[in-house]
Design an enzyme around this catalytic site. Sequence first.
Site, PDB file in Angstrom:
ATOM      1  N   GLU A  53      38.239  -3.311  48.514  1.00  0.00           N
ATOM      2  CA  GLU A  53      37.327  -2.725  48.990  1.00  0.00           C
ATOM      3  C   GLU A  53      37.456  -1.237  47.570  1.00  0.00           C
ATOM      4  O   GLU A  53      38.941  -1.180  47.997  1.00  0.00           O
ATOM      5  CB  GLU A  53      36.934  -1.797  50.498  1.00  0.00           C
ATOM      6  CG  GLU A  53      36.157  -0.810  50.281  1.00  0.00           C
ATOM      7  CD  GLU A  53      36.419  -0.266  51.645  1.00  0.00           C
ATOM      8  OE1 GLU A  53      35.815   0.737  52.084  1.00  0.00           O
ATOM      9  OE2 GLU A  53      36.850  -1.309  53.159  1.00  0.00           O
ATOM     10  N   ASP A  84      38.627  -2.108  53.805  1.00  0.00           N
ATOM     11  CA  ASP A  84      39.919  -0.145  54.185  1.00  0.00           C
ATOM     12  C   ASP A  84      39.254  -0.982  56.187  1.00  0.00           C
ATOM     13  O   ASP A  84      38.647  -2.444  56.914  1.00  0.00           O
ATOM     14  CB  ASP A  84      39.100   0.759  54.596  1.00  0.00           C
ATOM     15  CG  ASP A  84      39.904   0.916  53.351  1.00  0.00           C
ATOM     16  OD1 ASP A  84      41.042   0.422  52.831  1.00  0.00           O
ATOM     17  OD2 ASP A  84      39.645   1.727  53.121  1.00  0.00           O
TER      18      ASP A  84
END
Length: 656
Positions: free
Chosen positions: A437, A515
Amino acid sequence: MATEDIEIEKQQEYAADNIQVLEGLEAVRKRPAMYIGDISGRGLHHLVYEVVDNSIDEALAGYARNIEVTILENNGIKVVDDGRGIPVDMHEKMHKPALEVVLTVLHAGGKFDKGSYKVSGGLHGVGVSCVNALSDYLRAEIHRDGKIHMQEYAFGKPTSELKVIGETDHTGTTIIFHPDGSIFTETVYDYETLANRLRDLAYLNAGISLTLTDMRELDENGNPRSDRFFSEEGLKEFVKYIDQGKEPLIEDIIDLRTEKNGVPVEVAMTYNTSFNENIYSYVNNINTIEGGTHLTGFRRGLTSTLKKYAEDNHLLDKLKIELSKEDFRDGLTAVVSVKVAEPQFEGQTKTKLGNNDVGGVVQSAISEALRYYLEEHPKQAKAIVDKVILAAQARHAAYNARMKVQRKSPLSGAGLPGKLADCKSRDAESCELFLVEGDSAGGSAKQGRNPNFQAILPLRGKILNVEKAMDHKVYESEEIVNIFKALGVTIGTEEDSKEANISKLRYHKIIIMTDADVDGAHIATLLMTFFFRRIRPIIDNGYLYIATPPLYKCSVKGKKNFYEYAWNDQQVQRFVDVHCNGDRSKFVLQRYKGLGEMNPEQLWETTMDPENRMLKQVSLIDAADADHTFSVLMGEEVAPRREFIEAHATYANIDA
């Protein structure tokens, strides 16, 4: 299946003479995976299924209506039914009680005697003896002939004689067992996994009550967690459950229950506005994940009947492109269940039906029922045909989009996405691809990785939600195209195919690394939805993983280079207790809100180093339940998603 709908032949006599012996039990403990699939969590739960399947067989024969499964405090299992009870009289050939024969001899059971059971599921007699062999303790209690009979076992061998321990006014079988921890790598039962299986069985066998209770989990009043699964309408309710998060195309669920050539056939089907085909097939309650003749028969009957109706009613006159058989299944949700006296299974996992006669039976049954429905419901019929036409047009557009993507071969270096930091090795079995990400975390991952076998593909933002997107939109998404190219996966080289080809897959570990916050969880869910809907073989082969970066870094004031990483609050508290003697003043806590907050060395040692990292493998135990979950979480309907989150959220993760 309701007993009033399908006649199941009953035999009043069920005694020792009905138990036929085929072979011994010696190899089960030596090679358990050959009999139950594996010795991890999947095999552990399979033990329960085998015992429950025996009780279901009693229900199919018309003798049982209630089955109760309890997870005991020590992770043992108790299964109770109200069937006839396993015979306890002496077996003439084996010179021991029939109960002991059933529990200690492989391939011994009433289901091999056609007079006892017309159809049966499970592993066809292997089941309960395998459960006994792989348990360090098993107790059988049989309520039969007014008496309670009991015998205990350990590691597959009796530790007590069969004896009468009381009187009873009902019949049934109780099996209590505890899995052998020296064999299984996982010994803790998961409530949801068992609940999913019992829910399926309730839908597949209308009118039978199945209860699951967990004695390990008590509420504030001391009551255990418990659920009852019962279905009046069977497969019709199953389809409603699977489609809960989807927008229906037609309000009806087409429901078929019939018997042809001695084969009971049940089908429930409907159409929704999505672009996915979801057909689940079962034989004797076994999920035939590889399909087989019954599934082929269903698809042929569906396609030929719909096409003939559309042509006869001139609904295809303006269509400029040829229809494909897949067009008729776009947005289709269906469950097909057949009961076969002597099923012949084939395929890699022995879950593909091979009986040739069954295909024709199912094709005839669905053709007849669907033809009647279409003629009686012209408005719904037109909606379905319009959906087929839309699917054909979307397929044509998707084909053109795919060709643009695949004009440059993924195997020629020019075809690889520019953002991919590839690894040096070309051995797919040893290579890993991290889908990361954000560019910031991607940069840290590129610096911290082992470039010999680890590749990095940074993803910008949230990828397209493929649950809602038409096919051509999927292939127009830059991020998704980059994933396809990096993996070396091709999608349907023919215009009428959506099948993913992973024969040239470049990595056998594909790791989603996001995350540890709400946005990260959403991105991971979007990616899992993409793999489930578009490249399902990657999940089926065990190639998809989720990385688990730590939430905290714990250290002590004044102690340089002394720290530990923590993945939850309990680990943090343990660090404080052990290294700070419980003093919050000596303790230093760093909270990682994103992967980008870690330097390359930290990211490597916590999340990427094979020696230290924790990876969660994405596996598929129940495809129908997974389909339901993805539809609820990623579909159009808001209310089911809210209900799902409220039911399953265990904590609130609120970031400042």
